[in-house]
Design an enzyme around this catalytic site. Structure first.
Site, mmCIF file in Angstrom:
data_model
loop_
_atom_site.group_PDB
_atom_site.id
_atom_site.type_symbol
_atom_site.label_atom_id
_atom_site.label_comp_id
_atom_site.label_asym_id
_atom_site.label_seq_id
_atom_site.Cartn_x
_atom_site.Cartn_y
_atom_site.Cartn_z
ATOM 1 N N HIS A 22 -1.742 -39.488 -13.013
ATOM 2 C CA HIS A 22 -2.735 -38.709 -12.258
ATOM 3 C C HIS A 22 -2.537 -37.200 -12.366
ATOM 4 O O HIS A 22 -3.118 -36.460 -11.593
ATOM 5 C CB HIS A 22 -2.783 -39.133 -10.786
ATOM 6 C CG HIS A 22 -2.877 -40.618 -10.592
ATOM 7 N ND1 HIS A 22 -3.917 -41.362 -11.096
ATOM 8 C CD2 HIS A 22 -2.048 -41.495 -9.989
ATOM 9 C CE1 HIS A 22 -3.722 -42.627 -10.785
ATOM 10 N NE2 HIS A 22 -2.595 -42.732 -10.128
ATOM 11 N N PRO A 52 -5.903 -32.778 2.325
ATOM 12 C CA PRO A 52 -5.760 -31.403 2.725
ATOM 13 C C PRO A 52 -6.896 -30.905 3.574
ATOM 14 O O PRO A 52 -8.069 -31.055 3.233
ATOM 15 C CB PRO A 52 -5.762 -30.665 1.379
ATOM 16 C CG PRO A 52 -6.389 -31.610 0.414
ATOM 17 C CD PRO A 52 -6.642 -32.898 1.081
ATOM 18 N N GLU A 53 -6.528 -30.269 4.654
ATOM 19 C CA GLU A 53 -7.479 -29.507 5.440
ATOM 20 C C GLU A 53 -7.083 -28.039 5.281
ATOM 21 O O GLU A 53 -6.233 -27.725 4.455
ATOM 22 C CB GLU A 53 -7.448 -29.977 6.904
ATOM 23 C CG GLU A 53 -7.726 -31.482 7.033
ATOM 24 C CD GLU A 53 -7.717 -31.988 8.465
ATOM 25 O OE1 GLU A 53 -8.097 -31.221 9.367
ATOM 26 O OE2 GLU A 53 -7.317 -33.147 8.678
ATOM 27 N N LYS A 103 -27.269 -28.923 19.280
ATOM 28 C CA LYS A 103 -26.820 -30.066 18.493
ATOM 29 C C LYS A 103 -26.683 -31.310 19.371
ATOM 30 O O LYS A 103 -25.917 -31.330 20.316
ATOM 31 C CB LYS A 103 -25.470 -29.763 17.825
ATOM 32 C CG LYS A 103 -25.600 -28.887 16.588
ATOM 33 C CD LYS A 103 -24.478 -29.190 15.607
ATOM 34 C CE LYS A 103 -24.702 -28.507 14.274
ATOM 35 N NZ LYS A 103 -25.783 -29.176 13.523
ATOM 36 N N ARG A 116 -6.926 -40.098 -6.375
ATOM 37 C CA ARG A 116 -8.250 -40.661 -6.057
ATOM 38 C C ARG A 116 -9.385 -39.952 -6.779
ATOM 39 O O ARG A 116 -10.513 -40.415 -6.747
ATOM 40 C CB ARG A 116 -8.473 -40.638 -4.535
ATOM 41 C CG ARG A 116 -7.569 -41.625 -3.832
ATOM 42 C CD ARG A 116 -7.666 -41.522 -2.337
ATOM 43 N NE ARG A 116 -8.888 -42.101 -1.800
ATOM 44 C CZ ARG A 116 -9.168 -42.160 -0.516
ATOM 45 N NH1 ARG A 116 -8.318 -41.665 0.375
ATOM 46 N NH2 ARG A 116 -10.280 -42.698 -0.100
#
Length: 327
Positions: free
Chosen positions: A139, A2-3, A201, A158
């Site tokens: 899970h 997920p973003e 940067k 995970r």
DNA sequence: CGGCATACCTGCAAGC
DNA sequence: TGCTTGCAGGTATGCC
């Protein structure tokens, strides 16, 4: 998984089921997330009303009547699903989307049926919903039973996800959240802010955008997509989209606009479903069909430039881009 | 401090 | 078929 768009999709899916409801039961079936779930986790949640469900970057923030906030992250593979009373928790196979709600059973326990866990026993009487712990899958690590009868289940193969309870008054000092950059869909985010964050940067634009201190909520997919939309190379030095004073260039404007556009488009589509990301109601997000470069190595450039989408490894992660039109 | 590699964990697909 | 390898949407940590 997920973003920002996927987390926002999860938030919008969970909020109507959770806001205003009390948490009656908490079952932690595996405490081993990114950090062990604290020993007082259940005690601090039980009996609390969910006042709101917010999001900061890729974190979900559950506001509780106690004054605590449950801070949650989905890691790479975390997901939530809701089981409503009267529905089984069976998830449809991807190839069979029509069966999502096909496998119903009753939310009232049949006479003589055994309670699946001690948490069920208190509600195990006629006329009361039970929390359907009998349909848990591998899970399924954390299970919330709500006063409205819904069960909310956190699943994370995970175990890179996390859950931590923080007093609301100390949220600003919370190390997980402190230092996170501007919300890209917030009013404050614009080319000037992005340019300032990138000024000086030496690292690549790709690495800078993945850095949550520069912009909140972007991950590997949406960084690739935003850079393509802005026609900027992932290899370009981040500092080159700002002038010396941190003032935005045209490139900074293009990139800020591309970030907002791709995130808004993805949220509109319900996020992307790569492996098994779903909305909390079980339906799939659609945005993966709109990827222009991510996971499209070898295809012709979707911008029509005669180039080909390429892939290379940058900071240990795959970057997808069109070398002929992203400069 | 900035920039980079590493570690954490499971599942899956590709290659042999 | 079965084994090995590499890769996957994230981020805290430690090293230079």
């Amino acid at each position: 998984m997920p973003e920002l768009p996927e987390v926002e999709t999860v938030r919008r899916g969970l909020a109507p089921a959770m806001e205003g409801a009390a948490i009656e039961t908490v079952e932690v079936r595996d405490r081993r997330l990114r950090w062990p779930i604290a020993g007082d986790f259940e005690k601090r949640l039980r009996g609390q009303t969910v006042e709101g469900l917010g999001r900061r970057a890729k974190y979900l923030l559950m506001d509780l009547s106690s004054g605590d906030v449950l801070v949650m992250h989905l890691g790479m593979s975390g997901s939530f699903r809701i089981q409503q009373p009267g529905h089984s928790g069976m998830r449809a196979k991807r190839a069979d989307p029509e069966s999502i709600n096909a496998n119903r059973d009753y939310g009232f326990r049949a006479r003589g049926q055994q309670a699946a866990s001690r948490n069920d026993e208190r509600n195990d009487k006629p006329g009361h919903f039970y929390h359907d712990h009998g349909k848990l899958a591998a899970h399924d690590h954390v299970v919330f039973g709500l006063s409205n009868g819904a069960t909310v289940i956190f699943n994370d193969p995970r175990r890179f996800g996390s859950m931590k309870i923080v007093p609301r008054a100390r949220l600003d000092d919370e190390p997980l959240l402190r230092g996170i950059g501007p919300e890209p869909l917030g009013n404050a985010f614009d080319a000037a802010l992005l340019a300032k964050a990138c000024a000086g940067k030496a690292t690549s634009l790709k690495a800078a955008l993945l850095d949550q201190r520069v912009v909140a909520g972007l991950g590997n997919i949406y960084v690739c997509e935003a850079l393509f939309r802005a026609r900027l190379s992932p290899k370009r030095r981040a500092s080159t989209i700002a002038t010396r004073g941190g003032e935005p260039t045209g490139k900074a404007r293009a990139l800020a606009d591309a970030i907002k556009a791709v995130l808004n488009d993805a949220i509109k589509a319900g996020g992307s479903s790569l492996r098994d990301h779903r909305r909390a109601d079980g339906s799939l997000g659609d945005f993966q069909h709109n990827f222009l470069v991510y996971d499209r190595e070898g295809r012709p450039c979707p911008g029509g430039c005669k180039g080909t989408v390429r892939r290379f490894t940058q900071n240990g992660r795959s970057t997808f881009w069109c070398p002929s039109c992203q400069k």
